[in-house]
Write a protein that holds these residues in place. Structure first.
Motif, PDB file in Angstrom:
ATOM      1  N   ALA A   1      50.540  44.136  40.599  1.00  0.00           N
ATOM      2  CA  ALA A   1      49.353  44.611  39.863  1.00  0.00           C
ATOM      3  C   ALA A   1      48.585  45.646  40.681  1.00  0.00           C
ATOM      4  O   ALA A   1      48.197  46.695  40.161  1.00  0.00           O
ATOM      5  CB  ALA A   1      48.449  43.424  39.520  1.00  0.00           C
TER       6      ALA A   1
ATOM      7  N   THR B   1      41.343  45.163  39.815  1.00  0.00           N
ATOM      8  CA  THR B   1      42.700  44.928  39.298  1.00  0.00           C
ATOM      9  C   THR B   1      42.787  43.587  38.576  1.00  0.00           C
ATOM     10  O   THR B   1      43.432  43.474  37.534  1.00  0.00           O
ATOM     11  CB  THR B   1      43.732  44.990  40.450  1.00  0.00           C
ATOM     12  OG1 THR B   1      43.578  46.225  41.135  1.00  0.00           O
ATOM     13  CG2 THR B   1      45.154  44.879  39.918  1.00  0.00           C
ATOM     14  N   TYR B   2      42.117  42.560  39.115  1.00  0.00           N
ATOM     15  CA  TYR B   2      42.110  41.261  38.419  1.00  0.00           C
ATOM     16  C   TYR B   2      41.542  41.431  37.008  1.00  0.00           C
ATOM     17  O   TYR B   2      42.068  40.876  36.026  1.00  0.00           O
ATOM     18  CB  TYR B   2      41.313  40.211  39.213  1.00  0.00           C
ATOM     19  CG  TYR B   2      40.113  39.625  38.493  1.00  0.00           C
ATOM     20  CD1 TYR B   2      40.273  38.709  37.444  1.00  0.00           C
ATOM     21  CD2 TYR B   2      38.815  40.003  38.832  1.00  0.00           C
ATOM     22  CE1 TYR B   2      39.167  38.201  36.757  1.00  0.00           C
ATOM     23  CE2 TYR B   2      37.708  39.506  38.159  1.00  0.00           C
ATOM     24  CZ  TYR B   2      37.891  38.611  37.118  1.00  0.00           C
ATOM     25  OH  TYR B   2      36.806  38.123  36.437  1.00  0.00           O
ATOM     26  N   SER B   3      40.466  42.233  36.890  1.00  0.00           N
ATOM     27  CA  SER B   3      39.839  42.384  35.571  1.00  0.00           C
ATOM     28  C   SER B   3      40.804  43.063  34.602  1.00  0.00           C
ATOM     29  O   SER B   3      40.850  42.719  33.420  1.00  0.00           O
ATOM     30  CB  SER B   3      38.511  43.139  35.665  1.00  0.00           C
ATOM     31  OG  SER B   3      38.707  44.535  35.774  1.00  0.00           O
TER      32      SER B   3
ATOM     33  N   VAL C   1      44.188  42.941  34.821  1.00  0.00           N
ATOM     34  CA  VAL C   1      45.281  41.995  34.529  1.00  0.00           C
ATOM     35  C   VAL C   1      44.842  41.030  33.429  1.00  0.00           C
ATOM     36  O   VAL C   1      45.581  40.782  32.459  1.00  0.00           O
ATOM     37  CB  VAL C   1      45.688  41.223  35.814  1.00  0.00           C
ATOM     38  CG1 VAL C   1      46.646  40.077  35.486  1.00  0.00           C
ATOM     39  CG2 VAL C   1      46.330  42.162  36.838  1.00  0.00           C
ATOM     40  N   HIS C   2      43.629  40.502  33.550  1.00  0.00           N
ATOM     41  CA  HIS C   2      43.143  39.567  32.531  1.00  0.00           C
ATOM     42  C   HIS C   2      42.841  40.283  31.209  1.00  0.00           C
ATOM     43  O   HIS C   2      43.110  39.742  30.136  1.00  0.00           O
ATOM     44  CB  HIS C   2      41.901  38.825  33.040  1.00  0.00           C
ATOM     45  CG  HIS C   2      42.237  37.657  33.910  1.00  0.00           C
ATOM     46  ND1 HIS C   2      41.298  36.793  34.406  1.00  0.00           N
ATOM     47  CD2 HIS C   2      43.430  37.211  34.378  1.00  0.00           C
ATOM     48  CE1 HIS C   2      41.893  35.861  35.132  1.00  0.00           C
ATOM     49  NE2 HIS C   2      43.182  36.103  35.142  1.00  0.00           N
TER      50      HIS C   2
ATOM     51  N   THR D   1      51.231  43.056  34.100  1.00  0.00           N
ATOM     52  CA  THR D   1      51.649  41.963  34.995  1.00  0.00           C
ATOM     53  C   THR D   1      52.168  40.754  34.215  1.00  0.00           C
ATOM     54  O   THR D   1      53.202  40.178  34.564  1.00  0.00           O
ATOM     55  CB  THR D   1      50.461  41.567  35.902  1.00  0.00           C
ATOM     56  OG1 THR D   1      49.970  42.759  36.524  1.00  0.00           O
ATOM     57  CG2 THR D   1      50.886  40.574  36.971  1.00  0.00           C
TER      58      THR D   1
ATOM     59  N   GLY E   1      45.630  37.098  38.218  1.00  0.00           N
ATOM     60  CA  GLY E   1      44.253  37.573  38.100  1.00  0.00           C
ATOM     61  C   GLY E   1      43.301  36.689  38.902  1.00  0.00           C
ATOM     62  O   GLY E   1      42.502  37.165  39.710  1.00  0.00           O
ATOM     63  N   ASP E   2      43.442  35.354  38.705  1.00  0.00           N
ATOM     64  CA  ASP E   2      42.604  34.404  39.459  1.00  0.00           C
ATOM     65  C   ASP E   2      42.794  34.622  40.962  1.00  0.00           C
ATOM     66  O   ASP E   2      41.829  34.638  41.737  1.00  0.00           O
ATOM     67  CB  ASP E   2      42.990  32.950  39.143  1.00  0.00           C
ATOM     68  CG  ASP E   2      42.723  32.571  37.703  1.00  0.00           C
ATOM     69  OD1 ASP E   2      41.927  33.263  37.050  1.00  0.00           O
ATOM     70  OD2 ASP E   2      43.318  31.581  37.235  1.00  0.00           O
TER      71      ASP E   2
END
Ligand code: GRG
Length: 291
Positions: free
Chosen positions: A36, A75-77, A79-80, A98, A111-112
């Motif tokens: 990701a 990036t987490y935001s 991915v989610h 992802t 993401g977490d």
């Protein structure tokens, strides 16, 4: 003169240093996280952070863990946001999302993991500078992406999908979902660069204007760009029946307001103590961004 390509390369080198090794029984999560983060992207938030830091005269490595951390949170935001329960998008940054590559469950976990790992990474800065200064920067990193910032904006965006937003609600979504993380990036740069409290407040306002201009341009590009240019699906706002700056104000006003918000930010940057020419060039480049 500001060189975007060079800054992206430098920033990617820094981010890479802080990514996890792909080993151990849980190595799939590390692969998904690295997939990701390494998938390209403009690296705008860490570059804004670095340029604000340098503009105030900041030097040294303390900025690096925070640059990596803000890109991990961003990036987490994404991915989610791409998950089937949210936008259900299969392409991002020019390749498969992802969750499409690693499966839905691993997409959620990646993401977490990126959110948590961002804080683990930023913790490294406590060994590199004055405790009180790093604590203030860390506090910003914790709060801005939260329920009074990025997630708060996303909640309204999701809840109002298919329902018309009024101007105040759209302004709330822009300020929280998009501008909050840009505020975090630039404020952390300012704090670590030893900006005063008043200068930090000014930087927050400047970043808010940049963030709003950025989201208006995002809404414009979703209408006028192509999937190959953006590296993600276009017309997704229409598909998700979202109120956007373009649907609320029209294309002409939207284009004009990108320029107005950006120029307001530039005029305010000019009043800051320090040397912010590179930051000004970066904001000017963003006005005409095509992706
Ligand atoms: C917790 C389930 C759950 C979801 C929260 C907050 C959130 C996830 C998602 C919001 C993400 C989002 C779409 C924000 C809008 C900001 C925006 C335009 C992001 C795209 O940023 P770019 O263009 O992306 O800088 P690159 O790929 O260049 O880094």
């Amino acid at each position: 003169m500001f060189d975007m390509e060079k800054s992206v390369k430098q920033t990617e080198g820094i981010i890479r240093k802080y990514l996890p090794k792909e080993e151990g029984y849980q190595k799939t999560i590390f692969k998904a996280m690295n997939y990701a983060v390494n998938g390209g992207g403009k690296r705008l938030r860490p570059i804004l952070m670095l340029k604000t830091f340098e503009g105030f005269g900041g030097t040294g490595e303390v900025i690096e863990p925070f640059m990596a951390a803000i890109e991990m949170i961003h990036t987490y935001s994404l991915v989610h946001d791409d998950l089937p329960a949210l936008d259900n998008d299969e392409y991002r940054r020019g390749r498969k999302t992802t969750h499409v590559v690693y499966g839905h469950a691993m997409g959620i976990l990646a993401g977490d993991a990126l959110l948590n790992y961002a804080f683990e990474t930023a913790m490294k800065a406590f060994e590199l500078d004055d405790l009180d200064v790093v604590r203030r920067a860390f506090e910003i990193l914790v709060k801005k992406p939260g329920v009074y910032g990025m997630i708060g904006g996303q909640v309204v965006d999701v809840e109002k999908s298919g329902i018309a937003l009024d101007k105040d609600e759209l302004d709330f979504v822009f300020r929280c979902k998009t501008a909050a993380l840009i505020e975090a990036a630039m404020m952390i740069g300012a704090v670590l660069g030893r900006a005063s409290k008043e200068e930090q407040r000014k930087v927050e306002q400047i970043a808010r204007n940049i963030g709003i201009a950025f989201q208006i341009q995002d809404d414009i590009l979703d209408v006028i760009s192509t999937t190959s240019e953006l590296g993600k699906p276009v017309h997704s706002d229409e598909r998700n029946q979202k109120t956007t700056y373009v649907t609320l104000y029209g294309m002409e006003r939207a284009r004009q307001d990108v320029i107005t918000y950006s120029n307001n930010a530039i005029e305010e940057i000019k009043t800051l103590r320090g040397h912010h020419e590179e930051l000004i060039s970066l904001v000017s480049l963003m006005i005409n961004r095509k992706k």
